[in-house]
Design a protein around this motif. Structure first.
Motif, short mmCIF file in Angstrom:
data_model
loop_
_atom_site.label_atom_id
_atom_site.label_comp_id
_atom_site.label_asym_id
_atom_site.label_seq_id
_atom_site.Cartn_x
_atom_site.Cartn_y
_atom_site.Cartn_z
N SER A 236 1.04 -1.29 -0.01
CA SER A 236 -0.03 -0.08 -0.01
C SER A 236 0.86 1.13 0.01
CB SER A 236 -0.97 0.06 1.16
OG SER A 236 -1.84 -1.01 1.32
N VAL A 237 0.52 2.18 -0.83
CA VAL A 237 1.36 3.46 -1.05
C VAL A 237 0.70 4.63 -0.54
CG1 VAL A 237 2.59 4.78 -2.73
CG2 VAL A 237 2.54 2.51 -3.02
N ASP B 167 4.69 8.35 1.56
CA ASP B 167 5.63 7.52 0.68
C ASP B 167 5.89 8.13 -0.40
OD1 ASP B 167 5.34 5.48 2.78
OD2 ASP B 167 3.91 4.48 1.58
N ILE B 168 4.84 8.49 -1.25
CA ILE B 168 5.04 9.32 -2.48
C ILE B 168 5.98 10.75 -2.19
CG2 ILE B 168 4.17 10.56 -4.37
CD1 ILE B 168 1.74 8.62 -4.10
N ASN B 169 5.45 11.52 -1.28
CA ASN B 169 6.28 12.64 -0.87
C ASN B 169 7.81 12.42 -0.69
OD1 ASN B 169 3.94 14.18 -1.17
ND2 ASN B 169 3.64 14.42 0.76
N ALA B 170 8.09 11.36 0.24
CA ALA B 170 9.52 11.03 0.36
C ALA B 170 10.28 10.65 -0.80
CB ALA B 170 9.50 10.01 1.49
N MET B 171 9.43 9.80 -1.61
CA MET B 171 10.20 9.28 -2.78
C MET B 171 10.42 10.52 -3.79
SD MET B 171 11.39 6.35 -1.99
CE MET B 171 11.86 6.06 -3.31
N ILE C 6 0.60 5.85 -10.06
CA ILE C 6 0.83 6.30 -8.51
C ILE C 6 1.21 7.70 -8.50
CG2 ILE C 6 2.36 5.56 -6.74
CD1 ILE C 6 2.14 2.67 -7.68
N ASP C 7 2.24 7.81 -9.35
CA ASP C 7 2.70 9.42 -9.42
C ASP C 7 3.43 9.57 -10.54
OD1 ASP C 7 3.32 12.04 -7.45
OD2 ASP C 7 4.89 11.66 -8.46
N GLU C 8 2.97 10.39 -11.38
CA GLU C 8 3.34 10.75 -12.74
C GLU C 8 4.56 11.71 -12.76
OE1 GLU C 8 2.01 12.79 -17.03
OE2 GLU C 8 0.66 12.46 -15.52
#
Length: 216
Positions: A148-149, A153-157, A185-187
């Motif tokens: 699960s994302v 998670d997205i902000n850190a990556m 998930i994140d473009e």
């Protein structure tokens, strides 16, 4: 401390220092003894045309790394099917680079992102964790976006990947997601990785024997 040997009146860097540097880079890499055994020589690539292609591209990337490391397209991605050998090929590249005293930091996504989020209230430790991944000579992200994302998670990556993108620092990525799933998930993250991996995006789409079950 720098060790020098004097040969015929010429100062030369001592090999023991180079060896010590290589050992230090391996020590901080996070690469376990088990993963150090994952080499090109013991990768079973004969199972499919896809696997042969992935093996050849990984070998080419490793062989030509010194020529491409400072370029915009200096990264590589292994995507798709579970058990296709993505981690083995990623580690084979990492081990080849470590053998040449090129610093590689191993980032198992799920464990690392959990540790980063746990330290977010401790500015010193948080910055230390982030700097490790941001400034590594080469960063190996294993199983990107597994499980699960969350937004955190997205902000850190994004912070890590965008920093490396701006600095033209190489990334080796393995993920069970395909290109479209990463973009969903994140473009911003996916597009940066795809751009920097142009020519070295390997996506396993076919169905073949799980690599981990070979010989079981």
């Amino acid at each position: 401390m720098t060790f020098l040997l004097l040969e015929d009146g010429t100062a030369k860097e001592c090999e023991c220092r180079a060896l010590r540097i290589a050992e230090e880079k391996l020590k901080i890499s996070g690469v376990s003894e088990e993963f150090r055994q994952m080499r090109f020589e013991n990768f079973s690539y004969e199972r499919s045309v896809e696997t042969i292609d992935a093996y050849l591209k990984a070998k080419s990337y490793s062989k030509n790394f010194s020529d491409i490391r400072a370029a915009r397209q200096n990264s590589i991605m292994f995507l798709g099917q579970v058990g296709s050998g993505k981690t083995h090929l990623s580690m084979a590249i990492a081990n080849s680079l470590l053998d040449k005293s090129i610093g590689v930091i191993y980032m198992p996504f799920r464990d690392s992102i959990t540790k980063i989020k746990q330290s977010i209230t401790d500015e010193v430790n948080y910055n230390k964790e982030m700097e490790l991944y941001k400034n590594a000579q080469v960063l190996l992200i294993d199983d990107l976006f597994k499980g699960s994302v969350t937004t955190a998670d997205i902000n850190a990556m994004f912070s890590i990947i965008n920093y490396r993108y701006m600095k033209k620092l190489p990334i080796i990525v393995s993920s069970e997601k395909n290109i479209n799933e990463l973009l969903a998930i994140d473009e911003a993250i996916a597009s940066r990785l795809i751009e920097t991996s142009k020519g070295f995006v390997i996506e396993f789409k076919g169905k073949h024997l799980n690599y981990r079950l070979v010989g079981a």
